[in-house]
Scaffold this active site. Structure first.
Site, mmCIF file in Angstrom:
data_model
loop_
_atom_site.group_PDB
_atom_site.id
_atom_site.type_symbol
_atom_site.label_atom_id
_atom_site.label_comp_id
_atom_site.label_asym_id
_atom_site.label_seq_id
_atom_site.Cartn_x
_atom_site.Cartn_y
_atom_site.Cartn_z
ATOM 1 N N LYS A 172 0.807 -1.199 0.000
ATOM 2 C CA LYS A 172 0.000 0.000 0.000
ATOM 3 C C LYS A 172 0.846 1.257 0.000
ATOM 4 C CE LYS A 172 -2.910 -2.444 3.243
ATOM 5 N NZ LYS A 172 -3.078 -2.598 4.694
ATOM 6 N N GLY A 173 2.107 1.097 0.386
ATOM 7 C CA GLY A 173 2.941 2.276 0.645
ATOM 8 C C GLY A 173 3.084 3.224 -0.529
ATOM 9 N N ARG A 205 0.295 6.644 7.576
ATOM 10 C CA ARG A 205 0.491 6.711 6.119
ATOM 11 C C ARG A 205 0.036 8.072 5.594
ATOM 12 N NH1 ARG A 205 1.590 1.464 4.129
ATOM 13 N NH2 ARG A 205 0.507 -0.223 5.177
ATOM 14 N N VAL A 236 11.262 5.427 9.490
ATOM 15 C CA VAL A 236 10.531 6.554 8.920
ATOM 16 C C VAL A 236 9.059 6.203 8.670
ATOM 17 C CG1 VAL A 236 12.450 7.831 7.904
ATOM 18 C CG2 VAL A 236 11.436 5.944 6.619
ATOM 19 N N ASP A 251 14.281 -0.863 1.228
ATOM 20 C CA ASP A 251 14.967 -1.075 2.499
ATOM 21 C C ASP A 251 16.045 -2.133 2.237
ATOM 22 O OD1 ASP A 251 15.334 -1.232 5.283
ATOM 23 O OD2 ASP A 251 13.227 -0.809 5.627
ATOM 24 N N ASP A 258 7.523 3.370 -2.524
ATOM 25 C CA ASP A 258 7.766 4.414 -1.532
ATOM 26 C C ASP A 258 9.168 4.283 -0.947
ATOM 27 O OD1 ASP A 258 6.955 1.997 -0.422
ATOM 28 O OD2 ASP A 258 6.002 2.896 1.308
HETATM 29 C C1 PRP Z 1 7.449 -1.758 2.253
HETATM 30 C C2 PRP Z 1 7.742 -0.953 0.984
HETATM 31 C C3 PRP Z 1 8.391 -1.965 0.093
HETATM 32 C C4 PRP Z 1 9.114 -2.866 1.056
HETATM 33 C C5 PRP Z 1 10.547 -2.496 1.087
HETATM 34 O O1 PRP Z 1 6.252 -2.429 2.100
HETATM 35 O O2 PRP Z 1 6.577 -0.420 0.429
HETATM 36 O O3 PRP Z 1 7.445 -2.681 -0.668
HETATM 37 O O4 PRP Z 1 8.547 -2.657 2.359
HETATM 38 O O5 PRP Z 1 11.246 -3.357 1.929
HETATM 39 P P1 PRP Z 1 12.475 -4.247 1.420
HETATM 40 O O6 PRP Z 1 13.326 -3.383 0.526
HETATM 41 O O7 PRP Z 1 13.192 -4.596 2.717
HETATM 42 O O8 PRP Z 1 11.949 -5.448 0.735
HETATM 43 P P2 PRP Z 1 5.527 -3.211 3.277
HETATM 44 O O9 PRP Z 1 5.839 -4.676 3.165
HETATM 45 O O10 PRP Z 1 5.827 -2.549 4.603
HETATM 46 O O11 PRP Z 1 4.002 -3.035 2.893
HETATM 47 P P3 PRP Z 1 3.171 -1.674 2.688
HETATM 48 O O12 PRP Z 1 3.638 -1.048 1.397
HETATM 49 O O13 PRP Z 1 1.759 -2.139 2.615
HETATM 50 O O14 PRP Z 1 3.460 -0.784 3.873
#
Ligand code: PRP
Length: 183
Positions: A47-48, A169, A157, A107, A104
């Protein structure tokens, strides 16, 4: 919601609304220069990426299509495993299409690495990545990212699409979560 309304839950603002919008304006122009004749398909990862997609696509000086994927890591707390399950697939057939994944944050890079490989197996013309934020210190895999909004330190963050337990969000800025929230 803005940083003031988040009160003590926020340690500090990392990126203001103006900084984010200015950078998205630059990226929008850069992306358009590269894709204007290519009928680019923007692929957001739920969703991010909802907030960055909404602003970035409007920063493009021409029309672009959009589609969405939702993914989840297998099990709980296994984000770093890099094994991903598709919860919602694209509606679009991307054969011979130029695909630009919108995220978004990157990581560890494991999610995007998996998604890119998955999309590449569908015979697209190209697959590139655009992310608002990147944490170079947290990288676990090498991943070639064509468009990066901001490189940030390895802090917790929130805001501008990024959550803590699904909250914040809708914060307009990107901020660092106060440590008392998660320690
Ligand atoms: C977050 C972000 C990426 C992922 C990055 O999504 O949107 O998709 O984590 O992390 P990585 O580089 O360690 O793989 P999340 O799984 O938190 O879901 P969200 O977008 O619904 O918050």
């Amino acid at each position: 919601m803005d940083a003031e309304q988040m009160g003590a839950d926020l340690e500090t603002v990392l990126l203001t609304e103006t900084q984010i919008q200015t950078r998205l304006g630059e990226l929008g122009q850069e992306i358009w220069d590269d894709y204007k004749d290519k009928n680019v398909l923007l692929v957001g990862v739920l969703k991010g990426a909802v907030v960055v997609m909404a602003d970035l696509m409007r920063a493009l000086p021409g029309s672009a299509e959009m589609d969405w994927m939702a993914v989840s890591s297998y099990g709980s707390g296994t984000k770093s495993s890099g094994v991903v399950r598709i919860l919602k697939d694209l509606d679009t057939d991307i054969t011979d299409r130029h695909v630009l994944i919108i995220e978004d944050i990157i990581d560890s890079g494991l999610t995007l690495s998996w998604i890119r490989t998955n999309l590449q197996s569908r015979s697209p013309a190209s697959v590139e990545i655009c992310t608002l934020l990147r944490k170079p210190e947290a990288a676990k895999v090498e991943i070639d990212v064509r468009y990066v909004g901001f490189e940030i330190a390895n802090e917790f963050v929130v805001g501008y699409g990024l959550d803590f337990a699904e909250r914040y969000r809708n914060l307009r800025e990107v901020g660092i979560l106060a440590p008392h929230m998660y320690r």
